[in-house]
Design an enzyme around this catalytic site. Sequence first.
Site, PDB file in Angstrom:
ATOM      1  N   ARG A  62      23.927  58.459  37.560  1.00  0.00           N
ATOM      2  CA  ARG A  62      23.755  57.840  36.233  1.00  0.00           C
ATOM      3  C   ARG A  62      24.013  58.831  35.101  1.00  0.00           C
ATOM      4  NH1 ARG A  62      24.241  52.748  37.836  1.00  0.00           N
ATOM      5  NH2 ARG A  62      22.421  51.922  38.920  1.00  0.00           N
ATOM      6  N   ASP A 303      24.550  54.166  48.888  1.00  0.00           N
ATOM      7  CA  ASP A 303      24.871  53.293  47.752  1.00  0.00           C
ATOM      8  C   ASP A 303      23.739  53.341  46.723  1.00  0.00           C
ATOM      9  OD1 ASP A 303      26.411  51.646  46.205  1.00  0.00           O
ATOM     10  OD2 ASP A 303      25.779  49.787  47.171  1.00  0.00           O
ATOM     11  N   HIS A 307      17.502  52.721  38.844  1.00  0.00           N
ATOM     12  CA  HIS A 307      17.341  51.964  37.600  1.00  0.00           C
ATOM     13  C   HIS A 307      16.012  52.311  36.962  1.00  0.00           C
ATOM     14  CE1 HIS A 307      20.790  49.324  37.690  1.00  0.00           C
ATOM     15  NE2 HIS A 307      20.522  48.958  38.922  1.00  0.00           N
TER      16      HIS A 307
END
Lengths: 414, 341
Positions: A62, A303, A307
Amino acid sequence: MKSVLIRNVRRLDPQAGTDASGDLAFRDGVIVDAASGPFDEVIDGSGLWLMPGIVDLCARTRDPGATQKGTMRSESNAAFAAGITALCLPPDTKPVIDNTAVVIRVNRIAKAAGGAYVYMLGALTKGLEGDALAEISALKSAGCVGVTNGLAPVANALVARRALEYAASLGMTVHVVPLDAALANNGCAHEGAVATRLGLASIPVAAEAVAMRQWISLVEDTGARVHFGRLSSARGVELLAAAKARGLPISADVAAHQLFLTDAALEGFNAMAHVLPPLRSAADREALRDAVGSGLIEAICSDHQPHERDAKTNPLPLTEPGISALETLLPLGLQLVEQGLLSPLTLASRLVRGPAQVLGLPARGLAVGAPADLCLIDPSQEWRLQAAQMNSVGRNTPFIGTRFPGRATRVWRG
Amino acid sequence: MSDTLQLTADGRLRHLLSIEGLSKPLLTDILDTAEQFANSRNSRGRKFPLLHGKTVVNLFFEASTRTRMTFELAAKRLSADVLNLQIAASSTSKGETLLDTLKTMEAMQVDMFVIRHEASGAAHFFAQHAAPEVAILNAGDGRHAHPTQALLDMFTIRRHRPDFSRLTVAIVGDILHSRVARSDIHALRILGAKEIRVVGPRTLIPAGIEDMGVTVFNDLDSGLKGADVIMLLRLQKERMVGAFLPSTGEFHRDFGLTRARLAKLPPEVLVMHPGPINRGVEIEGDVAYGERSLILEQVEHGIAVRMAVMAMILGEETRFASTARSDSERSAMDDRAGASQ
């Protein structure tokens, strides 16, 4: 620690294909003769497994771009603590990894973060917009180990074909997440009884199969090397097997959660199980497991998609897809061993050798002279995943509370 | 699962999120309670003080007229204070999350939220995050559920055909996008309907619907053969033309309930529609208000059924045992006892 000797450890060397007890020593980041002591630290390895550090084919840090979800420091260190010494970052950062400046920037923050080594996939098309080719040659010289458009669609088959031709002429592997955007149609669940009962917009298996068929046809035309990432269905496995049987240069991976969960995990509108490609049926899961067992699928990846809490705090269709998965990759792999699907050595192969081959990395083994990227595993240290104990910023995982048979206890990077 | 979320430990309604997970006795209890409200309707405008002092907020993130109106009327007839909020989806994208909206309203000491939202699972989401003294009533979430519509449909059927075990019910039209169809299927199954059919073109029948205990028909005439009740669904405008269907004309030709089609069926067959109807699309105008049509009855019964659900959720003594409420609460309880016996 400058030098370490691990004694009487079960050495899983997927490169040599050996599984035998013995000693292993390393000094200054390189594996050395175990008789070349003295060593700064001596570890009793009895009951423990030692394998090369895991190579994760798909993990999002991210960073740059969405640091509320995770930072290079938090995620690369979470990976490292979980036994992953190298991860592959897809280009869907902000800015997109479609030029050398971003590659250099990511390399710089990855180096400063000091966790797992970060390899990068460059964008296949500029801005991942699907229309114009990115500067793949420049991306390659800057260090990208492959190119991909990730989950972003390529405009049409002609662009896809040209992208394959161009990448092939540079010897770059094109990584494809096979999911036809039109058929996926912004769905959030596998097309089947669960999605129907819950009223969730669904993604048919054909979304994967249609995409795979198109890319396979283009591989037949171009001879380009394609890696299918995150397979989710039995039909995808069949297409992979048929393509490989014809000798096409195709490989594939599966996300670890696809080997355990099905669309039943969405019951009660569980947003933690909202992931793309979606969790599918039990029959799909069994086909994926068989393919991992047989080696048809050569790699298991995390994967990882961390978040922030808000991204998952909404009615399910409005949540962002993805699972924070770095810290469950090896533990789920150990469950596969516990369940008898894989031997410890085969697990090492799916987590290390397979992905390293896909990325074209140098061989990773336990031979003297190899870099000391190592993962020491206690296969019988039971534990339960607790959100508060996760190293990743993302606590979005459906595996909270799950019992695991073991975990990485020490990790070194050479 | 919804059943643990929407029921109290002793099996009573805490929220109403979905028909799925309700027991037959509880469902029957709701219908019986509704029957009492419906029967006392002849004293027009009569108010029951059951929810006196309670605040009910109709929180509609999706446009609605009749559902919102009947919820409002139901709450007012139970003497609750009612607030109506129509929130455009855009205002939640200004930065305030759904959770922020809920918490803000909760701070205004609301007792019940009646929620309609375009996302499936929205009612579950609100119930999971609501304060313990706040009840959630699902007025439609995406394609998932519209439990009070199903209840009023069952109420209407029961008045005409009390024995569900002898009923064959055909649900016709856009099953794929219909929360009404899903809730009706659950309700009919729980009440023991003999056969539940869904009828429509393949594009509008979702995969795996058979697992809900229904038989699929892609042809209207065979789907209606032997049916006792025909439940038509509204075809949304945006789905009338495009890849789902070529045209409304073709849909009407193949799946519209016309007088001619109805004439071929036994005279006692019942016709239902949740409204608002598309004349000349899923139903011919003459049929909609014909003698076999229960469409207006459905609307009327919506009020009694919604009163029953609200009273059963907010009227439970145990629900608020811990929160010291005013005298009005206690008098409401007393009145309820009076009203229902």
